[in-house]
Structure formats: C-alpha cells, structure tokens
Motif scaffolding. Structure first.
Motif, PDB file in Angstrom:
ATOM      1  N   ARG A  97      37.629  51.268  58.601  1.00 22.81           N
ATOM      2  CA  ARG A  97      36.998  49.984  57.871  1.00 22.81           C
ATOM      3  C   ARG A  97      35.799  49.961  57.561  1.00 22.81           C
ATOM      4  NH1 ARG A  97      40.702  45.713  58.579  1.00 22.81           N
ATOM      5  NH2 ARG A  97      39.307  44.492  57.392  1.00 22.81           N
TER       6      ARG A  97
ATOM      7  N   GLY B 215      34.147  52.492  55.775  1.00 26.18           N
ATOM      8  CA  GLY B 215      33.732  53.465  54.855  1.00 26.18           C
ATOM      9  C   GLY B 215      33.811  52.737  53.413  1.00 26.18           C
ATOM     10  N   THR B 216      33.717  51.407  53.372  1.00 22.33           N
ATOM     11  CA  THR B 216      33.826  50.497  52.310  1.00 22.33           C
ATOM     12  C   THR B 216      32.403  50.568  51.302  1.00 22.33           C
ATOM     13  OG1 THR B 216      32.994  48.473  53.128  1.00 22.33           O
ATOM     14  CG2 THR B 216      35.334  49.014  53.325  1.00 22.33           C
ATOM     15  N   GLY B 217      31.697  51.154  51.867  1.00 25.00           N
ATOM     16  CA  GLY B 217      30.216  51.353  51.049  1.00 25.00           C
ATOM     17  C   GLY B 217      29.034  50.327  51.508  1.00 25.00           C
ATOM     18  N   ASP B 218      29.611  49.365  52.246  1.00 28.25           N
ATOM     19  CA  ASP B 218      28.635  48.199  52.518  1.00 28.25           C
ATOM     20  C   ASP B 218      28.102  48.684  54.142  1.00 28.25           C
ATOM     21  OD1 ASP B 218      28.903  46.576  50.577  1.00 28.25           O
ATOM     22  OD2 ASP B 218      30.979  45.908  51.627  1.00 28.25           O
TER      23      ASP B 218
ATOM     24  N   GLN C 281      23.236  40.765  51.042  1.00 27.09           N
ATOM     25  CA  GLN C 281      22.430  40.388  50.055  1.00 27.09           C
ATOM     26  C   GLN C 281      22.374  38.828  50.245  1.00 27.09           C
ATOM     27  OE1 GLN C 281      24.645  42.484  47.467  1.00 27.09           O
ATOM     28  NE2 GLN C 281      22.988  43.271  46.035  1.00 27.09           N
TER      29      GLN C 281
ATOM     30  N   LEU D 174      28.612  32.953  53.747  1.00 28.10           N
ATOM     31  CA  LEU D 174      28.884  34.371  54.481  1.00 28.10           C
ATOM     32  C   LEU D 174      27.986  35.273  54.723  1.00 28.10           C
ATOM     33  CD1 LEU D 174      32.598  34.954  52.510  1.00 28.10           C
ATOM     34  CD2 LEU D 174      31.880  33.675  54.409  1.00 28.10           C
TER      35      LEU D 174
ATOM     36  N   PRO E 192      29.117  40.774  53.395  1.00 26.63           N
ATOM     37  CA  PRO E 192      28.666  40.623  51.845  1.00 26.63           C
ATOM     38  C   PRO E 192      29.509  39.349  51.060  1.00 26.63           C
ATOM     39  CG  PRO E 192      29.136  42.661  53.067  1.00 26.63           C
ATOM     40  CD  PRO E 192      29.929  41.646  53.733  1.00 26.63           C
ATOM     41  N   CYS E 193      28.855  39.098  50.006  1.00 23.56           N
ATOM     42  CA  CYS E 193      29.459  38.243  49.115  1.00 23.56           C
ATOM     43  C   CYS E 193      28.829  38.202  47.821  1.00 23.56           C
ATOM     44  CB  CYS E 193      29.683  36.871  49.742  1.00 23.56           C
ATOM     45  SG  CYS E 193      30.606  35.653  48.874  1.00 23.56           S
ATOM     46  N   ILE E 194      27.955  37.265  47.850  1.00 22.05           N
ATOM     47  CA  ILE E 194      27.060  36.831  46.434  1.00 22.05           C
ATOM     48  C   ILE E 194      27.890  36.568  45.382  1.00 22.05           C
ATOM     49  CG2 ILE E 194      24.860  37.711  47.483  1.00 22.05           C
ATOM     50  CD1 ILE E 194      25.324  39.964  45.317  1.00 22.05           C
ATOM     51  N   VAL E 195      29.016  35.786  45.419  1.00 26.37           N
ATOM     52  CA  VAL E 195      29.731  35.735  44.252  1.00 26.37           C
ATOM     53  C   VAL E 195      28.759  34.517  43.426  1.00 26.37           C
ATOM     54  CG1 VAL E 195      31.756  34.159  43.411  1.00 26.37           C
ATOM     55  CG2 VAL E 195      32.000  35.824  45.222  1.00 26.37           C
TER      56      VAL E 195
ATOM     57  N   ARG F 240      24.578  55.782  54.407  1.00 27.40           N
ATOM     58  CA  ARG F 240      25.861  55.124  54.181  1.00 27.40           C
ATOM     59  C   ARG F 240      26.961  55.596  54.922  1.00 27.40           C
ATOM     60  NH1 ARG F 240      26.039  53.532  48.258  1.00 27.40           N
ATOM     61  NH2 ARG F 240      26.078  51.578  48.315  1.00 27.40           N
TER      62      ARG F 240
END
Lengths: 321, 643
Positions: free
Chosen positions: B547, B549-552, B599, B492, B499-502, B567
């Motif tokens: 959509r 304002g999620t921090g990303d 990331q 992803l 964003p992901c990095i699970v 941000r």
C-alpha cells in the motif's frame, strides 16, 4: 341484529382478518434488512484496443493542430488503419471546465472537429462525443466550444445523464470496485479515441491521456484523490482505447488543471498520437519539463503491463511540420 | 362566440404563455431555451411588484414600466387582469369550477355570497405597501430637519396643504380641532425626525412577493412543478434539480389551490393583495358590470358562477368584480351588462373597510420593519450563511427590490442558487442564496445569468468583465461573493494525514486562490535492519503490504529533510523498496521514518472570489472541510476581511 346482518358482518370481519393475515405472512421478515443493498451484477467496459496495432506512435512537431493531426495519421498509415468502415466511434474529450477554448483547459474544438471529420471520411458510421465534466455539463460543452464543434462536424454529443452510469468493477483493481462508470454512451460503440490537452496538475503532477478517463467516473469520485497515482493507473485498466491523441501543441504549464489565464499556457508544439497511452503520457511529461519518474502513475501503469514508460522504445514516427 | 368563451380563450392563452416562459428559462441554443423570450413579462405587468419596488427603492426599473399598461387598463376597465390574464387566477378559476360542478344552483349562489373577510386582502395590501413605504416615510420624517432650505419649506407646506385639503370637509366646521390636528401632525413629524435614526429602523422591506400571485405562481412553478416533473422525464436538466425548503413553498401553493374546495377563488377573494390593489385602481373605471333595470325576475342566476363574490344581483361591490362576465352569460333576460352606466340595482365601491383596520394595517406594516431588524440582521448580526449571487445589491437595497419570484434560481445553470429558508430571517425568505452542496458546481466563473434575468435589478445585470474584473473593471477586481475557509479539523491533509487538495485543483481563479504548503507527515518510525539492492528491511515497523508504493509515501532519515528522503516504490510488511538510482540511501542500523507527502490547502483571501467550487468538490461530503461564508463580499465594505 338479524341473521342476515350478522352473516354480512361476520363475512366482512373474516375477510379483513384473512386479508391482513395473508399480507402480513407473505411479507413477514424475521431478520430485517442486511447492511448492504442487493449487489448488482458488475459490468465491464470492453477492450477497444487493436492487438495488431499495439505500440504504434506518431509524434508531430508543429504549431498547427489540424495539419499536425493530418500529418500524424499519415505517418501511421492513415486513420483507416484504426477506424474501419461502419465503426461506431466514441471520442472521450476533456470538457472538464466551463471555460472558453482560448484558456486551453479543455479539448481544442478545432482539433475535435477535424478528428470527427476524418473519422467520418474513412467511413465511420456514427461518432459520439462524451465526458462527465467537473463544472455544469451543459455549460461546459457549450462554453468550451466542444458542443458546437461536434454539431457542425456531424457527431453526436452524449451528456452524462444519471441513467447512463452503472456500477463497475475493474478486475484486479483496488479502487474501481462497484463504482458508477459512464456506460450509456458506449452502447454499440466499436472504437474509442481519447482526445485531451496536456495540463499541469498539482496533485498528480500532470493531467494527460490516462487521467482523461477520470471523466468516465461518476459518484463522488473526488475521494480517489487520496491515492491519485493508483486511480490513474486503474483508469488505464478500465479503458483500453483504440487510440489516444495528446494535444501538446499548447500545454498548460501552471495553475492547472483549471488554468484561467493565457499566462498559464505555453506553446510546446507537439501532438502525440498513440495506441499506447502510457507511452503517450511518458512523452507528454517532458512537455511539462518533467520526467516519467516524476509521475508515479506512469511507472505503476507500466508495471501493470498497460503500456511502456520508455516511449523511445516504441520507435515513434516523428514528423516535423 | 359569447363573451365568456372569449374570456376562457384569453385565460388559456395567457396561462399557456406563462407556463412557456417558465419552461424556456434554461440556458441553451434550442428554441425552447432562452432565445430572447420575454420570460419576465408577467412579473413586469404586475402593478403590485412595480408599486412595491418603486416605493421601496424609489425607482421603476426598466421592464417594470409594463405595469403602467396594466394600471391604465385597470383604471378604465376594472379588474380585467384577474379573470383574463392572471395565470394564478386561471388556476383558481378552474379549481373553483371543479369543486362546484356537481352542486345545485342554490348551493353555488350560497358559495358566492360576499363575505366580510373580503376586506382582509385590502388590509394585507396596505400592510405590505406600508412596509415597502418605509423609505418614503423616512424622507418625510427627516423633512423638518431640512427646513433650512427653501425646497424643504415648500415640501412641508405642500404636505400640510394636502392634509388640510383632505381634512377640510370633515374638520372645517370645527376650526379648533383642525388647528389641533395640524399642530399634532407637525409635532409628530418633528418628533419622528429627532428620534428616528436613518436607515436601520425606519427602512423599507419589499415583502409583497410573499403573497403577490405572479411571483407566487412563478416561484411555485419554477421551484416545485418543473423540477418535480423533470425528475421523471429528465428533459430539461442533465441532473435532477433540487431546491432547499421547497416544502414551505409547496405548502403555500397547495393551500392556496386547495382552498378553492371550500370557497371558489378563495385566494382571489380574501388574500390576493394584487387583486386588492386593482380593486382600488379601478375605483373610477368607466365600464362596469351592472343591472340594466332596477326590477328583474329575481332568479339570481347571475350569482350562480360569480367569480368575485361581488353580488351583481343586489348592489354591486365594484372593487370585487373580477370581470369574469359569467353574469352576462347566465342572465336569461339580458339584464346584466358591462357598460358605462351605473348598475340599476346600486353599487358599493369597496367592501366595508374600517378606519381602524386601515390605520392598524398601515402602522403594522411600518412597525414590521424595525421588528424584523432589531435583531440586527442588517447590522452587527448579519448572517454569514447568506451568500448572495454575483451583482446582488447591498443587503438593505437588496430587500427593497427582491420579489422572491425565483427567476434567478430557475435560470441558474448549476442549480447553486437556492431560496433562502426561514433560518436566514423572515425578510430573506425565498430570496436567492448559494448552497454549494446543491447543484453541479458552485457559481460558475463565466456566468452572469441571474443578474440578466432579475426583473427588478436586485441582482444587477452585470457583464462578465465586471464579474471577473477584466477590461474596464481591472482596477476594481473581480466580484467576491464571500471567502472560502478551510476547516482544518475536517480537511483530510490537515486533520488526517491523507493527500487530497481537490479544492486547490478546482479553484478557477488564476493564479489560484488556494495555495498549498508541502508537509511530510510521519506515519511510523523504524530502524534499518539490512539493505539488499533496492529492498530495505526494517525492524519495528508493521506496514500494510503493497500500500505504500502509490507515489505519496517516502522513507527518510529520522528528522527528515529534502536531501535524505526517497520515494517508496513498493513494500511488504517489514520492508520497503526504493527506486534505483542516485540520492540518499539508508544505512543498516539507521533510524528512519515512513512519511507521507501532504499538500495542505490554505486560502489566499485576497484572490478568493467565494464562488464555492472548492466547497462543492470537497470530498468530505457532509459538512465540507472548506466552506464559503459571506465575509469579504464585494457588495458590503463593512464586511471586508483584509487590510
């Protein structure tokens, strides 16, 4: 073919045609299936918070978890303020990883043992401890020492069995819609306590009290990492606990949330007990040398009215051991 | 209590133990979980498993020495194991009885006639043992090359002497032929030694487990019956267990069982290589079933329920008798005995085996190894999808020992250990491999259960310290099963600006073997129209309201940079909100970019242990965006990846 034989065959053939026709017409479907399956009635987790105790918080500075917990409850007027006789208490631990307690990736078993003991001492009827961990559930509970602590303290462990999950929609939420949530262990429960360590988390910045509810989600919940801050804020909408206890006596400051080495831990000497999970996380952030502004989920949760990002305004009872 | 009743009690007793051992092979603290139960006992009692692994690997591993007990008892008593102990035999016995319970005596006698096909199991046995004996053959073939030493000469002379002694009776009258045969043998050995390259071509493969009834039954119950039953009851495992390719295991198991409805004990009579081995081992058995007198009333009741089809009424096929003792029970005149005397009606030690058949099966067995390996499965064409469990031996040694019994897959707490299917090669069929998509979490860092249970040490019984590279193993480092590879076309953050990095989050190694590089991906470009307090109005942008304002998401000056980026805390279709405070502020007319902070994961192969938790957790649920293959696995230096 004689008459008798003809009649028998005609009857048999007639019945076959009638049976096939009846069955076919009864189950006749001119449209075919629709794209979505039948919608299940959405279920909701109840609100476990105590309105009269809103905004209570105790911060204990010290390095002994058991003593810190005792001192914290004392500062808040005793655990009986929150847990009453006959209550059925669910403790949501962080049992995420199959690692030993010394690595601090999971809820500390001694602290859990003491919490269960105290709940029973103030008259709780039943204690359930649960989590839907990331690694294999049985291995997690047994290696983290949590299973043993629950057993010896007189609680009951609820493993995240598949039949315990039910599709849930959180009102006003964008992500938790018709998503499987761990409901089974909440059967009959009247109070909920979140108990988890303070940990570094590369994606969200920190894993603390609000993120701890991630362990109530089922399904392929990892897709929520695409919008991590929103999901954490929505988790705080999903679960309004009676209390959260944030264990920053030792915090995982690097390589989180798995850790894996004692070098990833740091003695930060702080135990936070609060009825406001947002405030608990806001203070917890400082243990990781972060500010609440560094963690967008805190601001989002506060904006949703789920708690206060400005933890100092709660006038927490501060105790030093 | 009659002897048959005692036999039934024994069958039920051992069958129940067998099921119990399958049931209790779960990690846990209850008495019905692993509490020191000897769960491998039946596999260890199995002489075919012992002989096969001994021939192939050259050693008799630990508990496999139990087989000596079975061998000793069989040598003295005959095939007692088949009707008294073997759990698979008990199933056939029961089903064969069920299939025939409404038949008359005459029909049942008919079903129990000896059949020429009973020789097949001996051919199968010889073929399987020859395939396992490649190593022995290899040493023999190399012998003439080692003739510089005294011991080499002695060994060669001993072999020639043995051949001479065996052939002397037959060939003594024709000395010229004897000489030719001896010279021919010598020439063959010299030729082989000159031609045969060591290892790859003439080698050993242990395939007895395909048909050996104990591993077969163990595998079928472990990987089919228990998971199927538990899917309904949910008592053994938290989540339903899955085993890839279970259909093939089921096909063999069901076919073996259902063939009883054609001929009772079909498997035991025609296929079972363990039964054949025991028939050979019991060649000199002191006690045998047989008739007391040469003449009897001739009713043939003794053959009505003869399990082995060994024809006690005529002349007994000694190697086929499974000691069911039914003939002793049914004979009304007590003519049938189990005694040291020979049967008065005559005996035949073995079914008719042709010399050609024997030679053919031996040669086929030996030739099977190069046939299986010429594709290069142990050489340049090894399968990277075959990820072996921690502590597994190097592949050539692994296939000399693995019984395909499925014990490791049964005990694995996460269900990640799976039976390899045909796509990984016939030799690897039903041996353990990791499938990260199945189970609860890849190979768990603090677990060594598979090596502890493996009855033949195909997976070595490693300690946690060795697996993790702690203590005495700190210098060697942790055991690696393979390496994780990021598929940048599917990941992803790499492919889709999400964003992901699970994977990074779940990497259990410290410091993590997955590192991330921070990138700001440009989603849209716009120009600042006006700034009113915290609100920045934009032209040329059509934003999804609410959509960003999620921090990303961030707003940055065109070209970007850490000092001119803020941000976003909220947005509408044509404006974004920035948080109050210091830092960069856009000015009207300025070119700006809407960016997402990503990331992007990257694997540090020097730290990756190939545990597969990342692959298991990757949210790309089909073909994962990070996958483990066996490159850099510790067990093979040839597959190392880094300098």
């Amino acid at each position: 073919m004689d008459r008798r034989d003809f009649l028998r065959r005609a009857l048999g053939a007639g019945l076959t045609v009638a049976a096939a026709g009846a069955l076919g017409l009864t189950l006749y479907d001119p449209k075919g299936p629709s794209a979505a399956g039948p919608a299940l009635p959405p279920v909701k987790l109840p609100d476990f918070s105590l309105k009269a105790q809103a905004g209570r918080m105790a911060v204990v500075r010290g390095h002994e978890r058991v003593a810190a917990l005792q001192a914290g409850f004392k500062a808040l007027g005793g655990l009986e303020t929150f847990i009453h006789k006959g209550d059925q208490v669910l403790i949501k631990v962080n049992a995420g990883f199959a690692t030993p307690p010394s690595l601090g990736a999971t809820t500390n078993p001694e602290l859990l043992h003491e919490l269960i003991r105290q709940c029973l001492a103030v008259g709780a009827q039943r204690i359930v401890v649960t989590d839907n961990p990331i690694n294999d559930p049985q291995s997690c509970f047994s290696l983290s020492g949590i299973g043993q602590a629950v057993q010896s303290a007189g609680g009951a462990l609820a493993l995240p069995l598949e039949r315990y999950f039910r599709p849930t929609t959180v009102e006003g939420a964008r992500l938790i819609r018709d998503w499987p949530v761990l409901h089974g262990p909440f059967e009959g429960v009247t109070k909920v306590i979140g108990l988890c360590p303070v940990k570094d988390h590369h994606r969200s910045g920190a894993s603390m009290a609000m993120k701890n509810w991630y362990g109530l989600l089922g399904g392929r919940r990892n897709i929520f990492h695409q919008d991590i801050h929103t999901i954490i804020a929505e988790l705080a909408m999903l679960m309004r606990p009676t209390l959260v206890i944030l264990d920053g006596v030792v915090s995982m400051i690097s390589n989180g949330p798995t850790g894996g080495s004692p070098d990833d831990l740091k003695a930060t000497g702080t135990l936070i007990i609060s009825t406001d999970q947002v405030a608990a996380d806001a203070l917890g952030a400082t243990l990781l040398d972060k500010t609440p502004a560094d963690l967008p989920f805190i601001g989002q949760a506060a904006a949703l009215g789920l708690g206060r990002a400005d933890w100092r305004s709660l006038k927490a009872a501060e105790v030093s051991l | 209590m009659g002897i048959v009743t005692v036999r039934r009690v024994s069958q039920v007793f051992f069958f129940a133990w067998f099921l119990w051992f399958c049931l209790v092979s779960s990690l846990g603290e209850h008495y019905w979980q692993l509490r020191g139960w000897p769960v491998n006992w039946f596999l260890q009692l199995d002489p075919l498993a012992a002989l096969g692994s001994l021939l192939a690997s050259g050693s008799l591993y630990a508990g496999m020495a139990w087989a000596l007990l079975t061998i000793a008892l069989t040598a003295v008593l005959g095939r007692f194991f088949c009707s008294w102990v073997c759990p698979f035999g008990a199933m056939h016995h029961f089903l064969g009885w069920l299939a025939g319970w409404r038949l008359g005596a005459r029909q049942r006698v008919e079903r129990n006639r000896p059949h020429a096909a009973q020789a097949i199991k001996y051919y199968l046995l010889l073929g399987l043992l020859a395939a396992a004996g490649g190593q022995v053959l290899h040493h023999l073939a190399k012998l003439p090359l080692g003739l510089g030493s005294v011991s080499g000469w002695l060994l060669l002379l001993a072999i020639l002497a043995a051949c001479a002694a065996l052939g002397v009776r037959r060939l003594w009258p024709q000395p010229r032929q004897a000489l030719l045969a001896g010279l021919g043998l010598l020439a063959l050995m010299v030729g082989l030694s000159l031609w045969a390259s060591p290892g790859e071509i003439i080698g050993a493969t242990l395939q007895t487990g395909l048909l050996d009834p104990i591993p077969l039954a163990q595998r079928s119950i472990n990987l089919l019956l228990l998971p199927a039953l538990d899917a309904a009851s949910g008592q053994l495992w938290v989540a339903a267990r899955h085993y890839q390719g279970a259909w093939l295991i089921a096909l063999v198991f069901m076919a073996a069982l259902l063939l009883n409805f054609i001929v009772p004990r079909f498997y035991c009579r025609f296929i079972c290589p363990l039964g054949a081995l025991m028939g050979l081992l019991g060649h000199w058995a002191l006690w045998r079933v047989g008739r007391r007198e040469a003449k009897c009333r001739g009713c043939q009741l003794c053959e009505v329920s003869c399990e082995g089809a060994c024809e006690p009424f005529h002349h007994l096929r000694a190697s086929e008798c499974v000691l069911c003792m039914n003939c002793l029970d049914t004979c009304r005149d007590s003519q049938m005995t189990y005694a040291t005397r020979r049967s008065a009606a005559g005996e035949q030690p073995l079914p008719d085996l042709s010399r050609r058949g024997v030679v053919l099966s031996l040669v086929s067995g030996v030739a099977a190894v190069p046939a299986l390996r010429l594709g290069g499965v142990l050489g340049p064409n090894w399968s990277p999808a075959l990820v072996r469990p921690p502590g597994a031996l190097a592949e050539a040694q692994f296939v000399e020992r693995c019984l395909k019994c499925g014990q490791c897959m049964r005990v694995c707490p996460t269900n990640v250990l799976q039976p390899a299917g045909l796509e990984l090669g016939l030799e690897a069929l039903w041996t353990p491999t990791l499938n990260m998509r199945i189970g609860t979490s890849g190979c768990q860092l603090n677990c060594v259960a598979c090596g502890q249970i493996c009855p033949t040490a195909a997976i070595r019984p490693i300690t946690l310290d060795e697996k993790r590279g702690l203590g005495a193993f700190a210098k060697a480092g942790p055991l690696r099963l393979g390496t994780a590879f990021v598929d940048r076309g599917r990941c992803l953050p790499w492919a889709m600006d999400r964003p992901c990095i699970v994977c990074q989050e779940n990497c259990p190694v410290s410091p993590k073997a997955i590192i991330t590089r921070e990138v700001y991906g440009v989603l849209a470009r716009a120009r600042v129209k006006a700034q009113e307090g915290q609100t920045v109005r934009l032209t040329g942008a059509d934003l999804p309201p609410g959509r960003l304002g999620t921090g990303d998401y961030f707003l940055q000056a065109a070209g970007g940079g850490p000092t001119n980026r803020q941000r976003i805390s909220g947005n509408g279709a044509d404006h974004v909100k920035l948080p109050p405070g210091e830092g960069w502020q856009p000015s009207p007319g300025q070119e700006v970019e809407l960016v997402v902070r990503l990331q992007q994961p990257q694997v540090d192969a020097s730290r990756c242990i190939g545990c597969g938790v990342c692959e298991h957790e990757c949210p790309v649920s089909g073909l994962r965006a990070i996958r483990i293959t066996a490159e850099n696995e510790s067990r093979s230096a040839k597959r190392s990846l880094l300098l």
